[in-house]
Design an enzyme around this catalytic site. Structure first.
Site, PDB file in Angstrom:
ATOM      1  N   ASP A  17       0.831  -1.205   0.000  1.00  0.00           N
ATOM      2  CA  ASP A  17       0.000   0.000   0.000  1.00  0.00           C
ATOM      3  C   ASP A  17       0.872   1.265   0.000  1.00  0.00           C
ATOM      4  O   ASP A  17       1.861   1.340   0.746  1.00  0.00           O
ATOM      5  CB  ASP A  17      -0.850  -0.043   1.281  1.00  0.00           C
ATOM      6  N   GLU A  19       1.542  -0.487  -4.941  1.00  0.00           N
ATOM      7  CA  GLU A  19       0.593   0.553  -5.324  1.00  0.00           C
ATOM      8  C   GLU A  19       1.391   1.847  -5.430  1.00  0.00           C
ATOM      9  O   GLU A  19       1.778   2.444  -4.442  1.00  0.00           O
ATOM     10  CB  GLU A  19      -0.523   0.711  -4.286  1.00  0.00           C
TER      11      GLU A  19
HETATM   12  O1  TEU Z   1      -4.829   3.993  -1.521  1.00  0.00           O
HETATM   13  C1  TEU Z   1      -3.927   5.054  -1.828  1.00  0.00           C
HETATM   14  C2  TEU Z   1      -4.760   6.234  -2.185  1.00  0.00           C
HETATM   15  O2  TEU Z   1      -5.847   6.342  -1.762  1.00  0.00           O
HETATM   16  C3  TEU Z   1      -4.202   7.298  -3.025  1.00  0.00           C
HETATM   17  O3  TEU Z   1      -2.914   6.936  -3.461  1.00  0.00           O
HETATM   18  C4  TEU Z   1      -4.993   7.613  -4.284  1.00  0.00           C
HETATM   19  O4  TEU Z   1      -5.178   9.000  -4.182  1.00  0.00           O
HETATM   20  C5  TEU Z   1      -6.367   7.020  -4.453  1.00  0.00           C
HETATM   21  O5  TEU Z   1      -6.270   5.647  -4.555  1.00  0.00           O
HETATM   22  C6  TEU Z   1      -7.032   7.642  -5.677  1.00  0.00           C
HETATM   23  O6  TEU Z   1      -8.297   7.109  -5.845  1.00  0.00           O
HETATM   24  C7  TEU Z   1      -4.360   3.069  -0.553  1.00  0.00           C
HETATM   25  C8  TEU Z   1      -5.485   2.082  -0.322  1.00  0.00           C
HETATM   26  O7  TEU Z   1      -5.791   1.402  -1.545  1.00  0.00           O
HETATM   27  C9  TEU Z   1      -6.684   2.850   0.193  1.00  0.00           C
HETATM   28  O8  TEU Z   1      -7.827   2.006   0.338  1.00  0.00           O
HETATM   29  C10 TEU Z   1      -6.321   3.456   1.537  1.00  0.00           C
HETATM   30  O9  TEU Z   1      -7.408   4.250   1.987  1.00  0.00           O
HETATM   31  C11 TEU Z   1      -5.058   4.329   1.412  1.00  0.00           C
HETATM   32  O10 TEU Z   1      -4.017   3.721   0.670  1.00  0.00           O
HETATM   33  C12 TEU Z   1      -4.475   4.604   2.785  1.00  0.00           C
HETATM   34  O11 TEU Z   1      -3.928   3.410   3.304  1.00  0.00           O
END
Ligand code: TEU
Length: 544
Positions: free
Chosen positions: A223, A278
């Site tokens: 993440d 990610e």
């Molecule tokens: O997502 C990362 C995130 O939310 C941002 O990088 C990006 O702005 C977003 O995805 C755009 O739609 C990860 C997880 O997938 C998410 O569910 C979490 O809320 C977040 O990190 C925090 O851990």
């Protein structure tokens, strides 16, 4: 077993993301017993969610579908401020979802079916209730003070820089009265950022990886991996960027050294664990840098195609871009159209199932590792979430609606009359796994045939990709590997159209998979007639 022989498993695998809160409920009684020790009464927002036993009970569905690996979003202890992405203990299971023994059983049963399991690892931050942060905020001289990012700012009125948090408006800093300093959180204030420049953090979090790798997991989805390295000066961003979440802007070179250390931990295990990151940066080129020299991430999500609508030109340029960029590197592409953070692609494409069916052919025909999001095999759309039922500060509830398994109310969840934590997706009485499994023309059976065709074809699993000439409303490309050949044709236009293809040496093209179902122009197993129906997609193989 894939036909692609010696390639690492994660190159040919199709991954299936499971958001455990919304997938399936398998042991409501066991949960009640676990939660009874907390003295709390049934709470739909907390208890109307899925569990690890529910995932285990659906492994036969996943094996039948034909996916190769599951990615489970967080199930560790969490106050659920960000529904599990605020981890309060990296080495346990939240009693809401089960126990470590439940996880071990799930992992063993998945492996017994030839399914691998990767799990979410959330290293950029912890929950503010993680013992590390509880200690860190207790005093400026606490043992874990420097495990997080504390700065003076300008008194309690002005944060140390102009970075913005994600999901809710405001600075990426919170002033802590007790120790009169600000702490950094790229996300909610309940998610303080860890300080990855501290070797103690690197060691502790490497220990977390080893804890799960020792249990046999097959890797991690990492993440916010781009958040790990930060410029120690924490400089302001340009004023024009200050209102955008900083989490999508951080691209500090120091992250790469951290990833090389983590890669060494992961590569030290026999099960060939994969690290898929990610990296939410705007371009494929920027994302590609996180593979390093094949010594950082094994894979990274290529998000830019998620910005395309159901549009031939956009999808063609994404295909061209990825083909060009990955040809220059020892790196393997990934493709994803939906996940737990974005509206489902069927909804993004206007709600058309025909478009969702055509997109499935594109997703599973592209060169690279494909990621499915639970429920896309059912053609699920986002659920309508009335304001009183909205729970996510990021507004992402719609794509996180519970998966309907049966047509009767309750949809196979055994909630004993209690509500699920979110409203059900549209038409769940008709759009559910049981009903669709009984209809060979359903999108569920289309995904199953696509996965079987991909598994049987080295070209689809590993083949090069060469775009073919086609009308503007069509994306067509040829895949080839060791003599195996396929052609993928995806129509984005609303009308039937001719797509002329050079015949293969064998003589003609046979329709192996057609997305159109009962409404389609092409028939599977028949000769390709040089035309596709409106928004129809095909996989073609050579034939006499
Ligand atoms: O997502 C990362 C995130 O939310 C941002 O990088 C990006 O702005 C977003 O995805 C755009 O739609 C990860 C997880 O997938 C998410 O569910 C979490 O809320 C977040 O990190 C925090 O851990």
């Amino acid at each position: 077993m894939s036909v692609a022989g010696a390639a690492p498993w994660w190159k040919t695998a199709v991954f299936y993301q499971i958001y455990p809160r919304s997938f399936a409920l398998g042991d409501p009684a066991g949960r009640r017993a676990r939660l009874a020790t907390t003295g709390a009464a049934f709470d739909a927002a907390r208890d109307g969610v899925g569990d690890l036993e529910g995932i285990r009970q659906k492994l036969d569905h996943l094996a039948w579908l034909g996916i190769d690996a599951i990615w489970i979003s967080p199930f560790q202890p969490s106050p659920m401020a960000d529904f599990g992405y605020d981890v309060a203990d990296f080495c346990d299971v939240d009693p809401l979802f089960g126990t470590l023994a439940d996880f071990d059983r799930l992992l063993g049963d998945a492996h017994a079916r030839g399914l691998r399991v990767i799990m979410d690892w959330v290293p950029n931050h912890t929950s503010d209730r993680h013992p590390w942060f509880v200690d860190s905020r207790s005093s400026r001289t606490a043992e874990h003070r420097d495990w997080y990012i504390w700065r003076d700012g300008t008194g309690e009125a002005t944060p140390p820089n102009n970075w913005a948090r994600a999901f809710v408006e405001g600075p990426a800093w919170t002033f802590d009265e007790a120790t009169r300093q600000w702490y950094l959180h790229l996300f909610l204030a309940e998610q303080p950022d860890l300080n990855w420049s501290n070797p103690a953090v690197v060691e502790a979090m490497s220990g977390v990886l080893r804890f799960w790798l020792d249990r046999g997991v097959d890797g991690f989805r990492i993440d916010v991996v781009l958040g790990l390295g930060k410029d120690p000066a924490l400089p302001d961003v340009p004023a024009e960027l200050a209102s955008l979440p900083y989490c999508d802007q951080n691209d500090d070179p120091s992250t790469h050294a951290i990833l090389r250390q983590l890669r060494k931990v992961v590569d030290g295990y026999d099960q060939q664990p994969v690290a898929v990151g990610e990296v939410f940066l705007p371009t494929t080129e920027q994302i590609l840098a996180y593979y390093g020299d094949n010594d950082e991430l094994h894979l990274a999500f290529n998000f830019p195609p998620m910005e395309c609508g159901f549009d031939a030109s956009c999808m063609r340029s994404q295909t061209e871009e990825a083909t060009r960029l990955f040809a220059q590197r020892v790196a393997w592409p990934t493709w994803v159209l939906s996940n737990h953070d974005r509206p489902r692609h069927r909804t993004r494409y206007g709600g058309s199932e025909r478009r969702a069916r055509a997109a499935a052919v594109l997703l599973l025909g592209w060169r690279g590792t494909a990621f499915l999001y639970a429920g896309e095999e059912l053609g699920l759309e986002d659920a309508e979430i009335p304001r009183h039922a909205q729970v996510d500060p990021g507004g992402r509830d719609g794509c996180r609606a519970p998966i309907p398994w049966q047509p009767a109310p309750g949809y196979g969840w055994g909630l004993e009359g209690g509500p699920a934590w979110l409203p059900w997706p549209p038409r769940a009485d008709l759009v559910n796994a049981e009903t669709l499994s009984e209809d060979p023309s359903s999108i569920l059976h289309l995904y199953r045939r696509l996965l079987a065709a991909r598994r049987a074809s080295a070209a689809l699993q590993l083949g090069d990709l060469e775009l073919a000439a086609a009308p503007d409303s069509v994306v067509a490309f040829r895949r080839e590997w060791a003599g195996d050949v396929r052609v993928v044709v995806v129509g984005f236009g609303g009308d039937e159209c001719a797509v002329d293809l050079d015949p293969p040496p064998e003589g003609t093209w046979i329709v192996e998979v057609a997305s159109g179902g009962r409404d389609g122009l092409a028939s599977e197993g028949e000769r390709y007639l040089g035309r596709i129906g409106p928004e129809e997609a095909l996989i073609l193989k050579p034939g006499p």
